[in-house]
Write a protein that holds these residues in place. Structure first.
Motif, PDB file in Angstrom:
ATOM      1  N   GLU A  62     -63.985 -38.313  47.373  1.00  0.00           N
ATOM      2  CA  GLU A  62     -64.956 -37.354  47.918  1.00  0.00           C
ATOM      3  C   GLU A  62     -64.755 -36.170  47.328  1.00  0.00           C
ATOM      4  O   GLU A  62     -63.370 -35.479  47.044  1.00  0.00           O
ATOM      5  CB  GLU A  62     -64.740 -37.359  49.330  1.00  0.00           C
ATOM      6  CG  GLU A  62     -65.100 -38.856  50.183  1.00  0.00           C
ATOM      7  CD  GLU A  62     -64.592 -38.798  51.589  1.00  0.00           C
ATOM      8  OE1 GLU A  62     -65.293 -39.583  52.312  1.00  0.00           O
ATOM      9  OE2 GLU A  62     -63.785 -37.994  51.629  1.00  0.00           O
ATOM     10  N   CYS A  65     -62.555 -33.852  49.691  1.00  0.00           N
ATOM     11  CA  CYS A  65     -61.400 -34.622  50.333  1.00  0.00           C
ATOM     12  C   CYS A  65     -60.133 -33.850  49.860  1.00  0.00           C
ATOM     13  O   CYS A  65     -59.771 -33.785  48.839  1.00  0.00           O
ATOM     14  CB  CYS A  65     -61.185 -36.002  50.224  1.00  0.00           C
ATOM     15  SG  CYS A  65     -59.975 -36.849  50.721  1.00  0.00           S
ATOM     16  N   LYS A  97     -66.246 -42.020  52.207  1.00  0.00           N
ATOM     17  CA  LYS A  97     -66.785 -42.408  53.553  1.00  0.00           C
ATOM     18  C   LYS A  97     -68.143 -41.884  53.680  1.00  0.00           C
ATOM     19  O   LYS A  97     -68.502 -41.278  54.806  1.00  0.00           O
ATOM     20  CB  LYS A  97     -65.731 -42.214  54.578  1.00  0.00           C
ATOM     21  CG  LYS A  97     -64.478 -42.779  54.443  1.00  0.00           C
ATOM     22  CD  LYS A  97     -63.449 -42.598  55.595  1.00  0.00           C
ATOM     23  CE  LYS A  97     -62.122 -43.015  55.537  1.00  0.00           C
ATOM     24  NZ  LYS A  97     -61.265 -42.662  56.687  1.00  0.00           N
ATOM     25  N   CYS A  98     -69.096 -42.106  52.792  1.00  0.00           N
ATOM     26  CA  CYS A  98     -70.370 -41.626  53.008  1.00  0.00           C
ATOM     27  C   CYS A  98     -71.350 -42.843  53.348  1.00  0.00           C
ATOM     28  O   CYS A  98     -70.993 -43.945  53.413  1.00  0.00           O
ATOM     29  CB  CYS A  98     -70.717 -41.055  51.636  1.00  0.00           C
ATOM     30  SG  CYS A  98     -71.013 -42.506  50.286  1.00  0.00           S
ATOM     31  N   ASN A  99     -72.662 -42.241  53.827  1.00  0.00           N
ATOM     32  CA  ASN A  99     -73.422 -42.937  54.171  1.00  0.00           C
ATOM     33  C   ASN A  99     -74.862 -42.528  53.658  1.00  0.00           C
ATOM     34  O   ASN A  99     -75.017 -41.558  53.235  1.00  0.00           O
ATOM     35  CB  ASN A  99     -73.481 -43.339  55.820  1.00  0.00           C
ATOM     36  CG  ASN A  99     -72.470 -44.149  56.135  1.00  0.00           C
ATOM     37  OD1 ASN A  99     -72.309 -45.441  55.887  1.00  0.00           O
ATOM     38  ND2 ASN A  99     -71.632 -43.550  56.827  1.00  0.00           N
ATOM     39  N   CYS A 113     -71.936 -37.216  54.520  1.00  0.00           N
ATOM     40  CA  CYS A 113     -70.827 -37.142  53.777  1.00  0.00           C
ATOM     41  C   CYS A 113     -69.643 -36.837  54.886  1.00  0.00           C
ATOM     42  O   CYS A 113     -70.085 -36.088  56.008  1.00  0.00           O
ATOM     43  CB  CYS A 113     -70.711 -36.526  52.688  1.00  0.00           C
ATOM     44  SG  CYS A 113     -71.661 -36.669  51.281  1.00  0.00           S
ATOM     45  N   GLN A 114     -68.548 -37.346  54.724  1.00  0.00           N
ATOM     46  CA  GLN A 114     -67.338 -37.043  55.788  1.00  0.00           C
ATOM     47  C   GLN A 114     -67.259 -35.608  55.956  1.00  0.00           C
ATOM     48  O   GLN A 114     -67.032 -35.164  57.307  1.00  0.00           O
ATOM     49  CB  GLN A 114     -66.213 -37.774  55.244  1.00  0.00           C
ATOM     50  CG  GLN A 114     -64.954 -37.363  56.293  1.00  0.00           C
ATOM     51  CD  GLN A 114     -63.854 -38.278  55.844  1.00  0.00           C
ATOM     52  OE1 GLN A 114     -62.995 -38.614  56.930  1.00  0.00           O
ATOM     53  NE2 GLN A 114     -63.597 -38.597  54.724  1.00  0.00           N
ATOM     54  N   THR A 192     -69.466 -48.300  46.620  1.00  0.00           N
ATOM     55  CA  THR A 192     -68.418 -48.117  47.476  1.00  0.00           C
ATOM     56  C   THR A 192     -68.468 -49.057  48.609  1.00  0.00           C
ATOM     57  O   THR A 192     -67.875 -49.659  49.021  1.00  0.00           O
ATOM     58  CB  THR A 192     -68.602 -46.589  48.041  1.00  0.00           C
ATOM     59  OG1 THR A 192     -68.459 -45.739  46.783  1.00  0.00           O
ATOM     60  CG2 THR A 192     -67.676 -46.210  48.743  1.00  0.00           C
ATOM     61  N   HIS A 193     -69.847 -49.276  49.042  1.00  0.00           N
ATOM     62  CA  HIS A 193     -69.996 -50.266  50.085  1.00  0.00           C
ATOM     63  C   HIS A 193     -69.683 -51.628  49.792  1.00  0.00           C
ATOM     64  O   HIS A 193     -69.525 -52.720  50.737  1.00  0.00           O
ATOM     65  CB  HIS A 193     -71.559 -50.079  50.955  1.00  0.00           C
ATOM     66  CG  HIS A 193     -71.608 -48.629  51.614  1.00  0.00           C
ATOM     67  ND1 HIS A 193     -72.750 -48.352  52.238  1.00  0.00           N
ATOM     68  CD2 HIS A 193     -70.806 -47.541  51.628  1.00  0.00           C
ATOM     69  CE1 HIS A 193     -72.502 -47.158  52.731  1.00  0.00           C
ATOM     70  NE2 HIS A 193     -71.482 -46.525  52.350  1.00  0.00           N
ATOM     71  N   ASP A 200     -60.993 -47.869  53.466  1.00  0.00           N
ATOM     72  CA  ASP A 200     -60.710 -47.277  54.930  1.00  0.00           C
ATOM     73  C   ASP A 200     -59.844 -45.872  54.536  1.00  0.00           C
ATOM     74  O   ASP A 200     -59.156 -45.090  55.666  1.00  0.00           O
ATOM     75  CB  ASP A 200     -59.958 -48.021  55.903  1.00  0.00           C
ATOM     76  CG  ASP A 200     -58.630 -48.703  55.408  1.00  0.00           C
ATOM     77  OD1 ASP A 200     -58.276 -48.169  54.209  1.00  0.00           O
ATOM     78  OD2 ASP A 200     -58.210 -49.749  55.662  1.00  0.00           O
ATOM     79  N   TRP A 204     -59.638 -44.091  47.202  1.00  0.00           N
ATOM     80  CA  TRP A 204     -59.479 -45.421  47.353  1.00  0.00           C
ATOM     81  C   TRP A 204     -59.161 -46.050  45.879  1.00  0.00           C
ATOM     82  O   TRP A 204     -60.147 -45.695  44.977  1.00  0.00           O
ATOM     83  CB  TRP A 204     -60.526 -46.277  47.969  1.00  0.00           C
ATOM     84  CG  TRP A 204     -60.352 -47.603  48.156  1.00  0.00           C
ATOM     85  CD1 TRP A 204     -60.856 -48.765  47.383  1.00  0.00           C
ATOM     86  CD2 TRP A 204     -59.632 -48.506  49.346  1.00  0.00           C
ATOM     87  NE1 TRP A 204     -60.509 -49.895  48.034  1.00  0.00           N
ATOM     88  CE2 TRP A 204     -59.771 -49.875  49.115  1.00  0.00           C
ATOM     89  CE3 TRP A 204     -59.097 -48.088  50.211  1.00  0.00           C
ATOM     90  CZ2 TRP A 204     -59.317 -50.483  50.138  1.00  0.00           C
ATOM     91  CZ3 TRP A 204     -58.467 -48.669  51.398  1.00  0.00           C
ATOM     92  CH2 TRP A 204     -58.961 -50.198  51.225  1.00  0.00           C
TER      93      TRP A 204
END
Length: 245
Positions: A62, A65, A97-99, A113-114, A192-193, A200, A204
């Motif tokens: 990220e 991050c 940890k995005c969606n 985004c986180q 990523t997904h 997690d 990563w």
């Protein structure tokens, strides 16, 4: 009459055996004369590999991050400066940890985004960098430059870093505001997904498409050593600039 008939059958049988023996002898002699002067070609030598296999390192991260910043500035970039691409190939995937969800027009994506919208903007900028910059080293150098600055949210910082690495700023800005950039970022989300095991923690790491807790811990603290040890295991010899490890 019976005796004469039996003798005739026996004579015919002996004649057939003799013909069979003669035919076999003929075949043996024929193969002997064919093969006696035959010199088989030497066995084909095993072709050496034209090149060894670089370690495939993928970094899912990220833009804002704190752990990502530490990893890129203290592990990834120092390793990347030392080890050639013959030893390691780095793939960077800005998302973490995005969606995402479909926009109302159903043709574009909205990202969440986180660390908020600023991080989504940073992820998108770095996605465009990674996809449009002619050389990977220039893209990663630019990302390192941005991450090294405490004011990394500031667009002027990104522009300065891009110019220092010779990146086409106009092309990156055009990508950010286009459907191409949106599609490229969507690809980062999908990548990523699709991770198994699922991400997690950020950043990563996967090495040759493999992830484990042990690998993750070592990569975050001793990335260069991890890459060199993996290269030796895969190729049976130390990689360039790995001899001292």
């Amino acid at each position: 009459m019976t005796v004469s008939l039996s003798r005739g059958i026996l004579a015919k049988s002996n004649q057939q055996r003799l013909l069979a023996v003669c035919f076999i002898a003929f075949l043996v002699l024929l193969f002997y004369f064919i093969l006696k002067d035959y010199n088989p070609p030497p066995p084909t030598a095993i072709k050496p590999r034209l090149s060894d296999s670089p370690v495939q390192l993928s970094v899912y991260y990220e833009a804002l991050c704190p752990d990502t910043v530490t990893f890129i500035t203290r592990q990834l970039w120092p390793m990347y400066e030392k080890l050639p691409t013959s030893v390691v190939n780095v793939t960077m995937v800005p998302c973490g940890k995005c969606n995402e969800q479909r926009a109302d027009d159903s043709e574009t994506w909205i990202f969440k985004c986180q660390h908020g919208p600023d991080e989504c903007a940073g992820n998108l900028l770095q996605t465009c960098l990674l996809k449009l910059t002619p050389t990977k080293v220039a893209a990663i150098r630019t990302i390192h430059c941005i991450m090294s600055n405490n004011d990394r949210k500031n667009p002027d910082v990104a522009i300065k870093c891009m110019k220092q690495s010779g990146v086409d700023v106009a092309a990156i800005n055009e990508c950010i505001g286009s459907s191409l950039g949106n599609s490229l970022q969507h690809d980062m989300v999908l990548s990523t997904h699709s991770l198994r095991p699922a991400l997690d923690f950020v950043p990563w790491l996967t090495v040759n498409s493999f992830h484990s807790e042990e690998l993750q811990e070592k990569g975050l603290r001793q990335l260069e050593k991890l890459i060199c040890e993996t290269y030796r295991t895969v190729n049976g010899k130390p990689g360039a600039n790995c001899n001292r490890l």
